[in-house]
Write an enzyme that holds these catalytic residues in place. Structure first.
Site: not given
Length: 490
Positions: A115, A199, A234, A291
């Site tokens: 990330k 973040e 999630h 993908r």
């Protein structure tokens, strides 16, 4: 390519093989010992045993997969999703062996697989980002300082993370130390990499992703968006295309941003750029999945494009046959993931034998699965049994068709998430489009599903009683039954 090996199992292996065979391409399946009699093995033109049931001894053994391709004369390898699909080392090994990897180049997989690296790659391409830091940290004191600068709540995320692992929401300063330790520990355990970053936590986000497609000639297009906000732990469970809340202007802006992300890493093939959308319709880059996604069918349906076919054509060096202007949204598609999980027990895996398994059929209904009646759901792999997809001219039509399809889906022997899918489709928050990634937390509880079961049982019992009483009122005429016994001298 006249023959490809599909380095996967179950529904995605069959999905890829169907398109390959439609294109006149022979397919090679691979399997573990527990999957010896699985439908994907029978569907392939030929199949190769990789090893014992654990994926670490079969589907994840790169050398075995490549050797299986070479020994059968396959020219390319399609990884599907999961397993080795986002492994840059495997993609490089495939290329080095003289075979074609049907997916992006190793560099793109490597950059977008982290990330922080992904954020670094796109920072010069005018991509909206969630406020935060762009380097990994382990220093708690520094984490506290950054958190105060950004403002609470914050989100601590594993740099190499996914599936919600190594992710912690922190509401106040005194919790930073403990949550940092937990996130780092989880990240090390899940990914072998303890790096985390911080973040700003977006309070009521919607999870919107854009399907992109790029060839080796510099052409990149997007196939519009998917809404994937209904999640548990999630992980997505219900997806749809298009989103119910995007305006044409926001859709265009997100699509253009996704194309820029793909160009930032010289992407080729099919990929997905994921964004968070806040309550004010601001969107922020989250990550890129290099993908085919589980939920790709809903994009295929509304755009009228076979993504697997395009992956194979791109891998063969062909140009895209269409431009962005050629693509239009047609109707609405909805997907419910059918997991062998018990929604009444916090979605715990439900392992067993499918004593009854009958899928719904009809116009506007598609089932991608890799199971048959009598098969056992193994403990070694992801518990997803199938993907149930419906299509309608409108969102309302797709939802109503999904409810009917769920009612017609017969599964016995294991608990499934079908009832949860129906719960979502009937909930006012979902039907109105007024929901976010907290849908499960805000609206779902096992007790609600149990109450619904009880209501349905009572209705069924009343209908049965009514039919019985009406039948009792009907005049019965005796029926004379002839017998052959006397003819035989008995």
């Amino acid at each position: 390519m006249k023959k490809i090996l599909v380095a996967n199992r179950g529904e995605i292996a069959i999905r890829v093989m169907r398109t390959a065979q439609k294109m006149g391409i022979k397919t090679v399946g691979v399997y573990s010992e527990v999957d010896r009699h699985s439908p994907h093995v029978k569907f392939a033109d030929e199949a190769v045993l990789l090893g014992p049931a654990p994926s670490s001894e079969s589907y994840l053994v790169m050398d075995k997969v490549i050797e299986a391709a070479k020994s059968t004369g396959a020219e390319g390898i399609h990884p599907g999703y999961g397993f080795l699909s986002e492994n840059a080392v495997f993609a490089q090994m495939v290329e080095d062996s003289g075979l074609t990897f049907i997916g992006p180049k190793p560099h793109a997989i490597e950059v977008m697989g982290n990330k922080l690296a992904a954020k670094e790659a796109v920072k010069d391409y005018n991509i909206p980002m969630v406020p935060g830091i762009e380097e990994a940290i382990t220093d708690v004191a520094l984490a506290k300082k950054i958190a105060q600068e950004i403002g609470f709540p914050i989100l601590i995320k594993a740099a190499a993370g996914g599936g919600g692992k190594g992710m912690r929401v922190v509401e106040k300063l005194e919790d930073v130390s403990e949550q940092m330790d937990r996130a780092i520990g989880e990240a090390v355990s899940a990914f072998g990499d303890g790096s985390v970053f911080i973040e700003k936590y977006v309070g009521s986000p919607r999870h919107i992703e854009i399907q992109v497609l790029a060839d080796t000639h510099g052409n990149v297009v997007h196939l519009f968006e998917r809404e994937c906000s209904v999640q548990r732990r999630h992980q997505k469970v219900v997806e749809e295309a298009p989103s119910a809340v995007l305006t044409p202007e926001i859709r265009e802006a997100m699509g253009e941003a996704a194309v820029r992300v793909a160009k930032a890493c010289d992407y080729v093939g099919a990929g997905t750029v994921e964004f968070l959308l806040d309550e004010k319709k601001n969107f922020y880059f989250l990550e890129m999945n290099t993908r085919l996604q589980v939920e790709h069918p809903v994009s295929e349906i509304i755009a009228g494009v076979d993504l697997v076919e395009q992956q194979i054509k791109v891998a063969r060096g062909e140009k895209l046959e269409f431009t962005q202007e050629d693509l239009k949204i047609n109707g609405h598609a909805l997907e419910v993931r059918v997991y062998a999980e018990d929604p009444l027990a916090n979605f715990t895996p439900s392992i067993g034998t499918l004593s009854k398994y009958k899928t719904p059929t009809g116009k506007g209904i598609r089932v991608d699965d890799g199971f048959e009646e009598g098969m056992e759901v193994p403990i070694y792999y992801d518990p997803m049994i199938s993907k149930l997809i419906t299509y309608g001219k409108t969102r309302e039509e797709a939802i109503q068709l999904m409810i009917k399809a769920i009612d017609d889906y017969e599964v016995e022997g294991v608990a499934t998430t079908l009832s949860f899918g129906k719960f979502v489709c009937e909930h006012e928050a979902f039907t109105s489009g007024n929901f976010d990634t907290h849908f499960v937390k805000d609206y779902y509880a096992p007790e609600q599903l149990e109450e619904k079961y009880d209501d349905e049982k009572q209705i069924a019992a009343k209908i049965a009683l009514k039919l019985y009483l009406e039948n009792q009122k009907t005049l019965k005429t005796p029926v004379t039954v002839s017998s052959n016994w006397h003819k035989r001298g008995m």
